[in-house]
Design an enzyme around this catalytic site. Structure first.
Site, PDB file in Angstrom:
ATOM      1  CG  HIS A 162      32.037  53.894  69.541  1.00  8.46           C
ATOM      2  ND1 HIS A 162      33.034  53.081  69.063  1.00  8.46           N
ATOM      3  CD2 HIS A 162      32.659  55.033  69.985  1.00  8.46           C
ATOM      4  CE1 HIS A 162      34.212  53.707  69.203  1.00  8.46           C
ATOM      5  NE2 HIS A 162      34.001  54.884  69.769  1.00  8.46           N
TER       6      HIS A 162
ATOM      7  CD  GLU B 111      32.888  49.610  68.200  1.00  8.84           C
ATOM      8  OE1 GLU B 111      33.371  48.772  67.417  1.00  8.84           O
ATOM      9  OE2 GLU B 111      32.440  50.714  67.835  1.00  8.84           O
TER      10      GLU B 111
ATOM     11  CB  CYS C 185      36.970  54.667  71.853  1.00 10.51           C
ATOM     12  SG  CYS C 185      36.041  56.131  72.310  1.00 10.51           S
TER      13      CYS C 185
HETATM   14  N1  PCA Z   1      35.136  58.884  71.192  1.00 10.31           N
HETATM   15  C1  PCA Z   1      36.490  58.801  70.681  1.00 10.31           C
HETATM   16  C2  PCA Z   1      37.367  59.083  71.870  1.00 10.31           C
HETATM   17  C3  PCA Z   1      36.481  59.613  72.927  1.00 10.31           C
HETATM   18  C4  PCA Z   1      35.107  59.380  72.443  1.00 10.31           C
HETATM   19  O1  PCA Z   1      34.080  59.588  73.090  1.00 10.31           O
HETATM   20  C5  PCA Z   1      36.786  57.493  69.961  1.00 10.31           C
HETATM   21  O2  PCA Z   1      35.859  56.910  69.364  1.00 10.31           O
HETATM   22  O3  PCA Z   1      37.927  57.036  69.997  1.00 10.31           O
END
Ligand code: PCA
Length: 277
Positions: A195, A109, A171
């Protein structure tokens, strides 16, 4: 004379390399617990089963602190912030991970945005509709050189892409607050959000797009334990790339030539701001 000066340069380079290799590294790796329809969160499974340290040839040992954060904006930050160190001699790396159920590769990200727009309630019952996270800039960018990170992950057999922002849910919230903390404190030395896909999806992608070694690992990963190990191996590559990057930064700072890409980074901005005050 020429021989003499190149010899001197070599000695200097050796010295810098030696000093850089004596750096001490700590890495906080976080995952989130289940949320909404996602009762199982692979990021939690990966984080809670990581070893307490990893060793890389040349760079040595990296101590790991694994944390599982509740998928709640305030509880997650309360827990994480107690582990964010102020500037110290140790190089502090923070790798935040979370599930992106629709994706099928490792997603590095680039940005966290100063926006909370939750499609569902978080685990603490919070729901937002476009509010700001903090009084900081609209977006904050990791200083991790993501093109290099992606190349290294791909070369190690882990399919990876760069994503331009971490969404607008928990996140992104935690990523933004960590990058803002870094901007204000000049530490941690590196913050990156990764992610991850679901375990089975990742296994499938590695089976198709991995290298010979990881394709074989993915093929053999019939149990959940093995699938967690496969994803952990990818996260360990992210840690390796982070360490290599910080060594490079340190070496270029010792040479008195900060890399141009770094001069605009959050860490360097914070550093210059502190020097100026
Ligand atoms: N993914 C979510 C919140 C917790 C997670 O593992 C997100 O992408 O915001």
């Amino acid at each position: 004379m020429v021989i003499m000066s190149s010899r001197m340069k070599l000695n200097e380079a050796e010295k810098i390399e030696k000093e850089s290799s004596q750096l001490e590294f700590r890495c906080v790796v976080t995952g989130f617990n289940g949320f909404g329809p996602n009762t199982e969160n692979p990021s939690q499974l990966v984080a809670q089963n990581l070893p307490i340290s990893v060793s890389f040839p040349k760079t040595g040992e990296v101590k790991i602190t694994s944390l599982v954060l509740p998928t709640c904006c305030s509880q997650a930050w309360d827990k994480l912030k107690t582990h964010l160190k102020r500037k110290s001699k140790v190089q502090n790396i923070v790798i935040l991970t979370g599930l992106a159920a629709k994706r099928d590769r490792i997603n590095l990200e680039r940005l966290a945005v100063n926006v909370r727009d939750y499609a569902i309630k978080d685990n603490g019952g919070h729901k937002y509709d476009g509010e700001s996270i903090d009084d900081g800039p609209l977006a904050l960018k990791t200083e991790a050189p993501l093109i290099d990170f992606r190349r290294k992950l791909q070369a190690a057999g882990f399919p990876a892409v760069i994503s331009n922002h971490a969404g607008t849910f928990v996140c992104n919230d935690v990523y933004y607050r960590s990058l803002f903390f870094q901007l204000k404190n000049g530490s941690p030395d590196l913050v990156l959000f990764v992610h991850v896909p679901r375990l089975m999806k990742f296994r499938k992608t590695v089976q198709i797009e991995g290298n010979q070694k990881t394709r074989a690992l993915a093929e053999a990963a019939r149990t959940r334990t093995k699938q967690i190990e496969l994803m952990q191996a990818a996260i360990i590559e992210v840690i390796r790339a982070s360490v290599a990057y910080l060594i490079e930064v340190e070496a270029s700072e010792q040479r008195g030539r900060p890399k141009s890409a770094l001069t605009t980074s959050a860490r360097s901005v914070a550093k210059r701001a502190r020097k100026a005050t």
